[in-house]
Design a protein around this motif. Structure first.
Motif, PDB file in Angstrom:
ATOM      1  N   GLY A  87       0.836  -1.185   0.000  1.00 44.77           N
ATOM      2  CA  GLY A  87       0.000   0.000   0.000  1.00 44.77           C
ATOM      3  C   GLY A  87       0.874   1.239   0.000  1.00 44.77           C
ATOM      4  O   GLY A  87       2.096   1.177   0.184  1.00 44.77           O
ATOM      5  N   TRP A  88       0.263   2.389  -0.190  1.00 46.15           N
ATOM      6  CA  TRP A  88       1.034   3.633  -0.235  1.00 46.15           C
ATOM      7  C   TRP A  88       1.817   3.841   1.061  1.00 46.15           C
ATOM      8  O   TRP A  88       2.942   4.348   1.034  1.00 46.15           O
ATOM      9  N   ASP A  89       1.237   3.439   2.189  1.00 46.36           N
ATOM     10  CA  ASP A  89       1.912   3.646   3.466  1.00 46.36           C
ATOM     11  C   ASP A  89       3.003   2.620   3.724  1.00 46.36           C
ATOM     12  O   ASP A  89       3.738   2.718   4.708  1.00 46.36           O
ATOM     13  N   GLN A  90       3.126   1.634   2.837  1.00 39.96           N
ATOM     14  CA  GLN A  90       4.164   0.617   2.997  1.00 39.96           C
ATOM     15  C   GLN A  90       5.352   0.821   2.060  1.00 39.96           C
ATOM     16  O   GLN A  90       6.363   0.129   2.183  1.00 39.96           O
ATOM     17  N   LEU A  91       5.250   1.749   1.146  1.00 42.45           N
ATOM     18  CA  LEU A  91       6.336   1.997   0.200  1.00 42.45           C
ATOM     19  C   LEU A  91       7.459   2.790   0.865  1.00 42.45           C
ATOM     20  O   LEU A  91       7.204   3.733   1.610  1.00 42.45           O
ATOM     21  N   ARG A  97       2.589   7.990  -9.174  1.00 44.81           N
ATOM     22  CA  ARG A  97       1.980   6.816  -9.800  1.00 44.81           C
ATOM     23  C   ARG A  97       2.558   5.593  -9.106  1.00 44.81           C
ATOM     24  O   ARG A  97       3.769   5.462  -8.950  1.00 44.81           O
ATOM     25  N   HIS A  98       1.688   4.689  -8.662  1.00 40.00           N
ATOM     26  CA  HIS A  98       2.133   3.517  -7.896  1.00 40.00           C
ATOM     27  C   HIS A  98       3.057   2.656  -8.752  1.00 40.00           C
ATOM     28  O   HIS A  98       2.728   2.335  -9.907  1.00 40.00           O
ATOM     29  N   PRO A  99       4.221   2.266  -8.215  1.00 43.19           N
ATOM     30  CA  PRO A  99       5.184   1.534  -9.047  1.00 43.19           C
ATOM     31  C   PRO A  99       4.744   0.124  -9.426  1.00 43.19           C
ATOM     32  O   PRO A  99       5.280  -0.446 -10.366  1.00 43.19           O
TER      33      PRO A  99
END
Length: 331
Positions: free
Chosen positions: A125-129, A216-218
């Motif tokens: 998730g975004w908070d795990q990147l 943009r999510h990788p």
């Protein structure tokens, strides 16, 4: 992993699906490039064309009579140039000539995906990147502009032009300072709209911004969405570029408090890299993206040639479907 559709020979190492990089089709002419994909990953387009890093290939050998190129490698002009070592079937095309990111494109009708037996890799998730680890500096060690920035910035600018309805827009400070006037990509005239950087781990954008530049999510390719109420339109920006612009970094070689002892010189702090020339966006990246988004046919400038991949067009600039909680297939 992917295997030969004819004989079942393994053609790749175990790989997990990620979003196709927006710079896939846009390189710097007459320069050697690194691999497009990270090890252990693959990307696919709607037409099922699959791309992997050359180092993840297995059980394939070059077809000598199909290895033509411009000057420094193979550009894929002759079609599939890799054959399955099990049955001799043409299964893929390697490209590594100057101006091209090093890739292997698997022919959709010649391969099939099978489970590797390894556990599926969860999509973070975004908070795990680890956002700082994704940051890409705008300038290479040799003083040239990053090839990734060269393509990713104009792709985002094309999205920005569409989001703003063709009206002049003011870029956020960090981006405006680095790329200046962006070589005429944005509409001319005094800005009537404003844009702001926004994304995970950053403060809410300043009030009054008309459009947001977000990462943009990788893995999924999704555009980040603000968690707070109604928000301005969001424009996707390559996460490597976004992370460099939006995240704080070390800005001073001096201690946080006090001063260095008398007679002590600090030599472990590199001076910021300075580009040799002004930033020049890859105009094909801008024109191709704008054409897809608005149906506008723009002339292709002669100074940025880059042959398209086998059986495919330019890299997609829109976000493919997916979610932050889904799991990509591990082939």
């Amino acid at each position: 992993m992917f295997v030969c559709a004819g004989c079942g020979t393994e053609l790749t190492a175990p790989v997990s699906r990620v979003a196709l990089p927006v710079h896939a089709d846009y390189g710097a002419w007459e320069e050697l490039h690194p691999p497009l994909m990270d090890p252990g990953t693959y990307a696919a387009e709607p037409r099922s064309v699959v791309v992997i890093a050359p180092g993840d290939s297995r059980g394939m050998s070059l077809i000598p009579e199909k290895c033509a190129g411009y000057c420094m490698g193979i550009d894929g002009r002759d079609g599939p140039n890799l054959a399955c070592e099990g049955c001799g079937r043409a299964v893929a095309t390697r490209r590594d000539d100057c101006g091209l990111w090093q890739v292997i494109w698997l022919e959709p009708d010649a391969v099939r995906r099978v489970a590797s037996g390894l556990p599926a890799v969860p999509v973070p998730g975004w908070d795990q990147l680890d956002l700082e680890a994704y940051a890409v500096p705008p300038v290479e060690l040799d003083g040239s502009w990053s090839r990734r920035w060269h393509a990713a910035v104009p792709v985002a600018l094309a999205h920005l032009v569409v989001a703003c309805g063709g009206r002049p827009v003011e870029l956020p400070g960090p981006l405006a300072e680095l790329v200046g006037a962006t070589a005429g990509c944005l509409p001319a005239g005094p800005p009537v709209l404003t844009s702001s950087l926004a994304g995970p781990g950053t403060p809410a954008p300043r009030p009054g911004a008309d459009v947001l530049l977000v990462p943009r999510h990788p893995v999924t390719g999704e555009t980040w969405r603000p968690p707070y109420g109604a928000a301005p339109p969001a424009v996707p920006l390559d996460i490597g570029v976004w992370a460099h612009l939006a995240l704080p970094g070390e800005t001073s070689p001096l201690p946080a408090s006090g001063t260095l002892p008398e007679g002590v010189l600090r030599d472990d702090y590199p001076l910021p890299l300075r580009p040799r020339h002004a930033f020049r966006p890859h105009h094909r990246a801008f024109a191709d993206t704008l054409e897809r988004l608005r149906g506008i046919r723009s002339p292709e400038p002669p100074d940025t040639p880059s042959p398209a991949g086998p059986g495919r067009g330019a890299a997609t600039a829109s976000s493919p479907p997916g979610s932050g909680t889904s799991r990509p297939p591990r082939a």
